[in-house]
Design an enzyme around this catalytic site. Structure first.
Site, short mmCIF file in Angstrom:
data_model
loop_
_atom_site.label_atom_id
_atom_site.label_comp_id
_atom_site.label_asym_id
_atom_site.label_seq_id
_atom_site.Cartn_x
_atom_site.Cartn_y
_atom_site.Cartn_z
N GLY A 160 -23.14 30.62 -15.88
CA GLY A 160 -24.07 31.56 -16.51
C GLY A 160 -25.39 30.89 -16.80
N GLN A 218 -33.58 29.86 -20.65
CA GLN A 218 -33.23 28.47 -20.30
C GLN A 218 -34.14 27.88 -19.24
OE1 GLN A 218 -28.84 29.57 -19.80
NE2 GLN A 218 -28.73 27.41 -20.34
N CYS A 256 -22.85 24.27 -21.81
CA CYS A 256 -24.11 24.97 -21.55
C CYS A 256 -24.96 24.10 -20.64
CB CYS A 256 -24.84 25.22 -22.87
SG CYS A 256 -26.42 26.04 -22.68
N LEU A 257 -25.60 24.70 -19.66
CA LEU A 257 -26.48 23.93 -18.76
C LEU A 257 -27.64 23.30 -19.53
CD1 LEU A 257 -26.53 26.28 -15.65
CD2 LEU A 257 -25.51 24.01 -15.78
N HIS A 297 -22.40 34.31 -24.87
CA HIS A 297 -23.16 33.04 -24.86
C HIS A 297 -24.56 33.25 -24.27
CE1 HIS A 297 -23.34 28.51 -23.93
NE2 HIS A 297 -24.31 29.02 -23.19
N GLU A 298 -24.64 33.98 -23.16
CA GLU A 298 -25.93 34.18 -22.49
C GLU A 298 -26.84 35.12 -23.28
OE1 GLU A 298 -26.54 32.07 -20.33
OE2 GLU A 298 -24.50 31.45 -19.88
N HIS A 354 -28.67 33.23 -25.82
CA HIS A 354 -29.87 32.54 -25.30
C HIS A 354 -31.09 33.46 -25.37
CE1 HIS A 354 -28.50 28.66 -23.86
NE2 HIS A 354 -27.52 29.19 -23.13
#
Ligand code: QAP
Ligand code: CO
Length: 178
Positions: free
Chosen positions: A46, A51, A91-92, A133-134, A137
């Site tokens: 994701g 991000q 997380c990225l 989660h996304e 962000h």
């Protein structure tokens, strides 16, 4: 396609809030495809536009093993949520760190696709956690905000240190000044 630069915690740009998208044009499609490519290349499931320093409400997700079932979520909104679960998240933007976070196992949400068509969807387990989660962000929130400040500060320090060590090539190692 262009690979985009992923911001890393504790970069304050990750605190930007995404604005709603109104233009369903070729630029949006290009951005979405660049995000998807960036996510696949980084082995993520994701990625949210915030991000990659784009403060708009756009998310790409692909939880499939085969990496060919992309979901593009524009202006997503959770309508119902139930059954708390604990999920180990990464997380990225927080590379190398995983922590347990409380989320909902079942959600019902709406989103628009890249053509602006509205859809309603139910999600469970990993997909449900990923959508939550996304969307966080897009509101400037990170999974590390749910853990203790002590753990959070330790993670920030380790990421900063790792990034200092990766500056290539380090000035001090160059035997002369250019
Ligand atoms: C969010 O996270 C997520 O640390 C997406 O070194 C994570 O794609 C939702 C990744 C878990 C639900 C469960 C993280 C890749 C990818 C790393 C990601 C890393 C390489 C994280
Ligand atoms: Co993330």
């Amino acid at each position: 396609m262009t690979l985009l630069n992923i911001l890393h915690y504790p970069d304050n740009k990750l605190r930007q809030k995404g604005v709603n998208i109104h233009a369903f044009d070729e630029k949006l499609e290009r951005t979405a495809n660049d995000m998807l490519e960036t996510m696949y290349q980084s082995k993520g499931i994701g990625l949210a536009a915030v991000q990659v320093n784009l403060p708009i409400r756009l998310i790409v997700i692909d939880i499939s093993e085969s990496r060919n079932e992309p979901l593009f979520l524009v202006n997503p909104s959770i309508k119902e949520k139930k059954d708390l679960i604990t999920f180990e998240e990464g997380c990225l933007s927080v590379p190398g760190f995983y922590e347990k976070v409380e989320r909902y196992n079942l959600i019902n949400f709406t989103y628009q696709d890249l053509d602006g068509v509205t859809h309603t969807m139910n999600a469970e387990g990993l997909l449900s956690v990923c959508v939550q989660h996304e969307i966080d962000h897009l509101d400037g929130k990170l999974f590390v905000d749910y853990i203790s400040q002590m753990k959070r500060d330790r993670i920030a320090k380790k990421i900063k240190k790792a990034e200092l060590n990766n500056t290539t090539p380090s000035r001090k190692n160059v035997p002369y000044n250019i």
